[in-house]
Scaffold this active site. Structure first.
Site, PDB file in Angstrom:
ATOM      1  N   SER A 277       0.839  -1.192   0.000  1.00 15.96           N
ATOM      2  CA  SER A 277       0.000   0.000   0.000  1.00 15.96           C
ATOM      3  C   SER A 277       0.878   1.247   0.000  1.00 15.96           C
ATOM      4  O   SER A 277       2.061   1.193   0.344  1.00 15.96           O
ATOM      5  CB  SER A 277      -0.920   0.060   1.231  1.00 15.96           C
ATOM      6  N   ASP A 349       6.882  -8.511  11.910  1.00 12.76           N
ATOM      7  CA  ASP A 349       6.876  -9.930  12.263  1.00 12.76           C
ATOM      8  C   ASP A 349       6.203 -10.104  13.621  1.00 12.76           C
ATOM      9  O   ASP A 349       6.819  -9.903  14.668  1.00 12.76           O
ATOM     10  CB  ASP A 349       8.310 -10.454  12.303  1.00 12.76           C
ATOM     11  N   ASP A 352       5.460 -15.960  15.580  1.00 13.23           N
ATOM     12  CA  ASP A 352       6.670 -16.722  15.887  1.00 13.23           C
ATOM     13  C   ASP A 352       6.329 -18.186  16.120  1.00 13.23           C
ATOM     14  O   ASP A 352       5.208 -18.521  16.529  1.00 13.23           O
ATOM     15  CB  ASP A 352       7.377 -16.154  17.120  1.00 13.23           C
TER      16      ASP A 352
END
Length: 806
Positions: A277, A349, A352
């Site tokens: 985006s 991130d 995990d």
């Protein structure tokens, strides 16, 4: 009307013929489908032909008026929020019911109920990722901590259900008729599930791949080919930003033992390349009229019906307009009388993986430090159309669900990995948008974002009072450097997340001296930010092109911002192509074809316009060159991720004789030039085939942008070969299946001036003239006037409907 019906017959016949030839569930009974009074013929009408002046609705406290403009965009006028969102649910369902339900069934792992056993693996994976589990926790969060928001979400659900209750067989969306099922009741839970689905679409992880790379390349080799920061880092938050807070201390273990025996674990589906985006806002000091201007264009899969549905929502206290998500309350990207805001994916991130050591095959407990922790079991009953249900047992640890185990997607018996993901924690993203819809200033914007957890987003902001801002918002785990980059040992308590970065420490900026804020999925910050930041997908080209243009431009107008959203300049090509041409030398240029292609490349201006041939040639040449460079690395029979294009070009430019370019098993030493030449030879082969089979290799004809129906096999309900430019790494990031799913530009003057467009139409009915009428406007870089309107305005009104309480 006869013509549209005839076209629809052809469309449906083609779709049915395809279904018959594929194992895609049971074919619907043909008699009801062809029934002229209830079958697909009844879907050949457009909404203005079926307009109703007045409707009764239960549970309203007063009348609600809905004014449709000439593009079928509804403007809902209610006296209070409960009536407003009840009407929003009804109106959204009226035009997008099948899409709403299909997307939430996909999010819940229930597609097999519709299409049969072909979707069983998809459903199992969705459930094992815990999307429904996360939505259940979100619903519990609202019940316990925010009953006010829950009441609004339930009002929306009531509106949807009131529409479903009066839905006749004739008016049933055509996809239900083809797939032979009926809608079920909506619920507040489903609206929350939709927001979890968005998280899954936008969040990825490469823990397994990086673990494999670490083993293959070693720490030094990994850091060299996969650096955390690029050489030229132009982050979301300007480098000059001073972090004026005391960060929370994160304790790193003295020694770290990573699992080293799971190189064949399965890999979750990742966000498709090209998803991204742009958003930005310029201050009044850089604008011709002295007003802030905000722009937003989320890049997502191009689908029909469109992901977005445009609306205006008004009460006596506020009016907001923009792009809504069918199934969710309020406006997601839009503006009101005081502010404008937009979103881009923050690519952080937040997933995990932890290796779980079970005590025994019963899997009732798992090792955690010196103890054994008890597991939970979640039984997933997956109903399958035409067959008996499939029962799957998913083990849950305190980290999260064990997605990969001996029963799923692995050829090993000792692999058990649990997924830790912020989606599995109670949160209230819906409140963020409800508050943002009513926000009047920067303080309101900040307060709204404090409720937002996932998926992480870059929220751009501008106000009539002159502020421009950017905040990178999400629930970000506190991690020590490199934590979560690799698979972790779930038996070691030191592998735990150490809490979350406080909201007030999330990277943000307000009125920076440069006069603008912007994001394009790049690194959020420079290395001075005191918390560990990592993702494997940061952008390196769109962001630099955007920031350079915003720096250069002054006396900025709305038209300038529209042009920037449709900008086709390929910065990657501008940096890489001269290097490649130089490395090519005189290799193979003696042939007429090679000479022709090389001359076209040399004369190309780096703009990926639809008619340009240079963009086609470059895209093939670079792809083949990069494939050749990393072929040896990718031959390893374990999941890996390739170095970024940016890092590849950096090596080709700065270290063309680096040993990394040498191909194993050959008699000579290869350099970057060797791979460029191999890539050029492959280009010649590809173009020879293309010119024989297709002829025209202009960019639009080569990339063949397609806006695909949500059921891929319903090809007749899709739009193909759209004539438009752009591409990956370009501000106009329009590829073959991805692109700007919504474009919006707002000037925040005394009277708001707004423009918007998306590639589709307001209707979810393929037989309606409003199904895809925006596509040509979008493809040409044009916009609709998107200003707020009052219910008394008569210009451009298609029809009006008044809801009266029953």
């Amino acid at each position: 009307m006869k013509y549209s019906s005839f076209v629809l017959v052809l469309v449906l016949t083609a779709g049915l013929a395809f279904l018959v030839s594929r194992p895609f569930g049971q074919i619907p009974p043909l008699a009801p489908l062809l029934d002229p009074y209830h079958g697909f013929w009844q879907n050949s009408f457009s909404e203005d032909q079926l307009a109703e002046d007045e409707l009764s609705m239960n549970n309203l406290t007063g009348p609600v008026e809905v004014v449709y403009d000439e593009n079928l965009i509804p403007h809902i006028f209610a006296q209070n929020d409960l009536d407003l969102y009840r009407a929003q649910g009804y109106i959204t369902a009226k035009h997008r019911l099948w899409q709403m339900e299909f997307q939430t069934m996909a999010a819940a792992g229930r597609v097999s109920e519709i299409v049969g056993p072909i979707a069983i693996d998809l459903d199992r994976m969705t459930r094992r990722k815990g999307l429904a589990f996360g939505a259940e926790l979100g619903f519990k969060f609202l019940q316990e901590k925010d009953p006010e928001t829950l009441s609004l979400v339930e009002a929306y659900a009531d509106g949807v259900n009131q529409y479903i209750a009066q839905l006749t067989d004739a008016r049933l969306p055509v996809e239900y008729k083809i797939l032979n099922y009926r809608p079920e009741p909506w619920s507040a839970y489903k609206s929350l599930l939709l927001l979890k689905y968005m998280s899954d679409m936008l969040v990825g992880d490469r823990d397994l791949e990086y673990s494999n790379l670490r083993k293959i390349l070693g720490e030094a080799g990994l850091n060299r080919l996969y650096p955390d920061f690029p050489k030229e880092n132009d982050p979301v938050i300007e480098k000059e930003r001073v972090w004026d807070f005391q960060p929370v201390t994160v304790n790193k273990p003295d020694s770290i033992a990573y699992p080293d025996d799971a190189l064949t674990m399965g890999v979750l589906p990742q966000p498709t390349e090209g998803t991204g985006s742009n958003n930005w806002a310029v201050s009044g000091s850089k604008a011709k009229n002295g007003n802030p201007i905000l722009a937003n264009d989320p890049h997502l899969s191009l689908n029909l019906p469109s992901l977005w549905y445009s609306m205006q929502l008004s009460t006596p206290e506020h009016s907001v307009k923009g792009a809504t998500l069918p199934g969710a309350l309020g406006v997601i990207s839009g503006f009101n009388e005081h502010i404008a805001w937009g979103v881009t994916n923050a690519t952080r991130d937040t997933r995990d993986w932890y290796k779980i050591t079970f005590k025994d095959d019963a899997r009732n407990s798992y090792k955690y430090g010196s103890e054994w922790k008890a597991t939970d079991f979640r039984i997933e009953e997956i109903k399958i159309k035409g067959e008996k249900a499939f029962i799957d047992t998913v083990v849950y640890t305190h980290y999260g669900p064990v997605v990969y185990d001996r029963t799923f997607k692995t050829d090993r018996q000792d692999v058990n990995f649990a997924l830790r993901w912020v989606v599995h924690e109670g949160s209230n993203e819906q409140r963020t948008f409800l508050m943002m819809n009513k926000a009047k200033n920067h303080g309101d914007y900040q307060a709204a974002l404090d409720h937002y957890s996932a998926p992480a987003q870059n929220f751009v902001f501008a106000s009539k009072s002159g502020d421009v801002a950017m905040r990178i918002q999400g629930k970000f785990p506190l991690k020590w450097a490199q934590q979560g980059k690799f698979l972790m040992d779930g038996a070691d308590p030191m592998m735990e997340w150490q809490g979350y970065i406080p909201n007030e420490h999330n990277a943000s900026t307000l009125n920076p001296p440069r006069g603008f804020v912007s994001s394009a999925n790049q690194h959020p910050v420079d290395p001075s930010y005191p918390y560990y930041v990592f993702d494997h997908t940061f952008e390196h080209y769109r962001n630099r092109r955007l920031n350079r243009r915003l720096t250069e431009l002054n006396q900025i107008t709305v038209e300038d911002m529209k042009g920037l959203q449709f900008d086709n300049y390929n910065l990657q090509a501008a940096e890489a192509l001269p290097v490649m041409i130089n490395l090519l030398g005189t290799h193979q240029v003696e042939s007429a074809e090679a000479e022709k292609y090389l001359n076209e490349l040399k004369s190309w201006d780096y703009f990926a316009d639809p008619s340009k041939k240079g963009q086609t040639l470059y895209s093939i040449w670079f792809a083949e060159t990069a494939e050749s460079i990393w072929r040896d690395l990718m031959k390893n029979e374990v999941p890996l991720v390739r170095p970024t294009n940016y890092q590849t070009i950096e090596l080709m430019t700065g270290s063309p004789n680096d040993p990394i370019f040498d191909i194993k098993g050959t008699d000579r030493i290869e350099t970057a030039a060797s791979h460029v030449q191999i890539g050029f030879d492959s280009l010649l082969v590809a173009m020879k085939k293309w010119e024989v089979e297709e002829g025209d290799y202009s960019w639009a004809n080569y990339k063949k942008t397609t806006i695909q129906h949500l059921v891929p096999t319903f090809k007749s309900f899709s739009a193909t070969n759209i004539y438009t430019g752009g591409g990956s790494g370009i501000l106009n990031a329009t590829g073959s299946r991805h692109g700007a799913s919504w474009r919006m530009v707002v000037e925040l003057g005394e009277t708001m001036q707004a423009f918007g467009i998306y590639p589709g139409g307001q209707s979810g009915n393929p037989g309606s003239k409003f199904y895809d009428n925006f596509i040509s406007v979008w493809a040409n870089g044009e916009y609709l006037n998107f200003n707020l309107r009052s219910k008394e305005q008569t210009e451009g009104v298609l029809f009006k409907t008044v809801f009266k309480k029953d």
